[in-house]
Motif scaffolding. Structure first.
Motif, PDB file in Angstrom:
ATOM      1  N   ARG A 184       0.788  -1.335  -0.360  1.00 30.75           N
ATOM      2  CA  ARG A 184       0.169   0.080  -0.052  1.00 30.75           C
ATOM      3  C   ARG A 184       1.134   1.435  -0.039  1.00 30.75           C
ATOM      4  O   ARG A 184       0.478   2.436  -0.809  1.00 30.75           O
ATOM      5  CB  ARG A 184      -1.207   0.008   1.088  1.00 30.75           C
ATOM      6  CG  ARG A 184      -2.355  -1.297   1.085  1.00 30.75           C
ATOM      7  CD  ARG A 184      -3.579  -1.034   1.918  1.00 30.75           C
ATOM      8  NE  ARG A 184      -4.682  -1.727   1.691  1.00 30.75           N
ATOM      9  CZ  ARG A 184      -4.861  -1.989   2.193  1.00 30.75           C
ATOM     10  NH1 ARG A 184      -5.260  -1.616   3.892  1.00 30.75           N
ATOM     11  NH2 ARG A 184      -6.362  -2.382   2.096  1.00 30.75           N
ATOM     12  N   SER A 202       0.789   3.709  -2.772  1.00 30.37           N
ATOM     13  CA  SER A 202       0.360   5.318  -2.450  1.00 30.37           C
ATOM     14  C   SER A 202       1.366   6.133  -3.538  1.00 30.37           C
ATOM     15  O   SER A 202       1.503   6.978  -3.751  1.00 30.37           O
ATOM     16  CB  SER A 202       0.433   5.752  -0.784  1.00 30.37           C
ATOM     17  OG  SER A 202       1.259   5.449  -0.502  1.00 30.37           O
ATOM     18  N   GLY A 218      -4.921   8.803  -6.119  1.00 27.44           N
ATOM     19  CA  GLY A 218      -5.641   8.394  -4.865  1.00 27.44           C
ATOM     20  C   GLY A 218      -7.475   8.336  -5.869  1.00 27.44           C
ATOM     21  O   GLY A 218      -7.469   7.134  -5.223  1.00 27.44           O
ATOM     22  N   GLY A 219      -7.007   9.178  -6.606  1.00 28.92           N
ATOM     23  CA  GLY A 219      -8.815   8.165  -7.939  1.00 28.92           C
ATOM     24  C   GLY A 219      -8.303   6.519  -8.168  1.00 28.92           C
ATOM     25  O   GLY A 219      -8.886   5.948  -8.458  1.00 28.92           O
ATOM     26  N   ARG A 222      -6.203   4.519  -7.158  1.00 29.29           N
ATOM     27  CA  ARG A 222      -6.537   3.163  -6.038  1.00 29.29           C
ATOM     28  C   ARG A 222      -7.583   3.161  -5.159  1.00 29.29           C
ATOM     29  O   ARG A 222      -7.853   1.890  -4.860  1.00 29.29           O
ATOM     30  CB  ARG A 222      -5.539   3.928  -4.479  1.00 29.29           C
ATOM     31  CG  ARG A 222      -3.964   4.519  -4.638  1.00 29.29           C
ATOM     32  CD  ARG A 222      -3.331   4.255  -3.462  1.00 29.29           C
ATOM     33  NE  ARG A 222      -4.246   5.042  -2.743  1.00 29.29           N
ATOM     34  CZ  ARG A 222      -4.000   6.976  -2.860  1.00 29.29           C
ATOM     35  NH1 ARG A 222      -2.283   7.270  -3.450  1.00 29.29           N
ATOM     36  NH2 ARG A 222      -3.637   7.830  -2.198  1.00 29.29           N
ATOM     37  N   THR A 223      -8.376   3.866  -5.281  1.00 34.64           N
ATOM     38  CA  THR A 223      -9.953   3.856  -4.926  1.00 34.64           C
ATOM     39  C   THR A 223     -10.883   2.817  -6.405  1.00 34.64           C
ATOM     40  O   THR A 223     -11.040   2.150  -6.066  1.00 34.64           O
ATOM     41  CB  THR A 223     -10.373   5.043  -4.574  1.00 34.64           C
ATOM     42  OG1 THR A 223     -10.287   5.976  -3.934  1.00 34.64           O
ATOM     43  CG2 THR A 223     -11.962   5.099  -4.743  1.00 34.64           C
ATOM     44  N   ALA A 224     -10.223   3.088  -7.237  1.00 35.10           N
ATOM     45  CA  ALA A 224     -10.291   2.027  -8.519  1.00 35.10           C
ATOM     46  C   ALA A 224      -9.963   1.074  -8.487  1.00 35.10           C
ATOM     47  O   ALA A 224     -10.797   0.032  -8.600  1.00 35.10           O
ATOM     48  CB  ALA A 224     -10.900   2.822  -9.849  1.00 35.10           C
ATOM     49  N   ARG A 255      -8.959  -0.727  -5.721  1.00 31.34           N
ATOM     50  CA  ARG A 255      -9.356  -0.966  -4.663  1.00 31.34           C
ATOM     51  C   ARG A 255     -11.018  -1.258  -5.110  1.00 31.34           C
ATOM     52  O   ARG A 255     -11.300  -2.760  -4.317  1.00 31.34           O
ATOM     53  CB  ARG A 255      -9.546  -0.960  -3.455  1.00 31.34           C
ATOM     54  CG  ARG A 255      -8.049  -0.258  -2.730  1.00 31.34           C
ATOM     55  CD  ARG A 255      -7.633   0.339  -1.311  1.00 31.34           C
ATOM     56  NE  ARG A 255      -6.931   0.237  -0.827  1.00 31.34           N
ATOM     57  CZ  ARG A 255      -6.100   1.640  -0.869  1.00 31.34           C
ATOM     58  NH1 ARG A 255      -6.368   2.449  -0.071  1.00 31.34           N
ATOM     59  NH2 ARG A 255      -4.827   1.778  -0.536  1.00 31.34           N
ATOM     60  N   ASN A 256     -12.575  -0.725  -5.352  1.00 32.75           N
ATOM     61  CA  ASN A 256     -13.472  -0.831  -5.794  1.00 32.75           C
ATOM     62  C   ASN A 256     -13.381  -2.537  -6.669  1.00 32.75           C
ATOM     63  O   ASN A 256     -14.188  -2.991  -6.424  1.00 32.75           O
ATOM     64  CB  ASN A 256     -14.083   0.099  -6.339  1.00 32.75           C
ATOM     65  CG  ASN A 256     -13.834   1.395  -5.278  1.00 32.75           C
ATOM     66  OD1 ASN A 256     -13.865   0.975  -3.807  1.00 32.75           O
ATOM     67  ND2 ASN A 256     -14.426   2.553  -6.010  1.00 32.75           N
ATOM     68  N   THR A 278     -12.297  -5.149  -4.869  1.00 37.32           N
ATOM     69  CA  THR A 278     -13.540  -5.497  -4.160  1.00 37.32           C
ATOM     70  C   THR A 278     -14.281  -6.690  -4.823  1.00 37.32           C
ATOM     71  O   THR A 278     -15.618  -7.152  -4.642  1.00 37.32           O
ATOM     72  CB  THR A 278     -14.059  -4.652  -3.341  1.00 37.32           C
ATOM     73  OG1 THR A 278     -12.929  -4.135  -2.326  1.00 37.32           O
ATOM     74  CG2 THR A 278     -15.342  -4.870  -2.076  1.00 37.32           C
TER      75      THR A 278
END
Length: 69
Positions: free
Chosen positions: A19, A23, A28-29, A31-33, A35-36, A39
């Protein structure tokens, strides 16, 4: 003879290290994408496992019903 010194900080886990690298390399976007997406993969695997289990139960019920006839 003295004992080896004790570390004051914990060694980070492999996940924590990944992680940290993530980073540094991704915004940030991104990383979020990512992780989504992961998931979603895990949820799809869970649903597939549930479908297999439901099919197994239905097959057993059908075979039990056929055996009684």
């Amino acid at each position: 003879m003295q004992a080896a010194p004790v570390r004051a900080t914990a060694i980070p886990s492999f996940t924590t290290a990944l992680r940290a690298v993530e980073s540094l390399l991704m915004s940030g976007g991104q990383r979020t994408a990512r992780r989504n997406a992961w998931t979603s993969v895990l949820e799809d695997r869970r649903r597939a496992k549930d479908r297999v289990e439901a099919q197994r139960v239905l097959d057993q019920a059908l075979s039990a019903r056929s055996a009684r006839s």
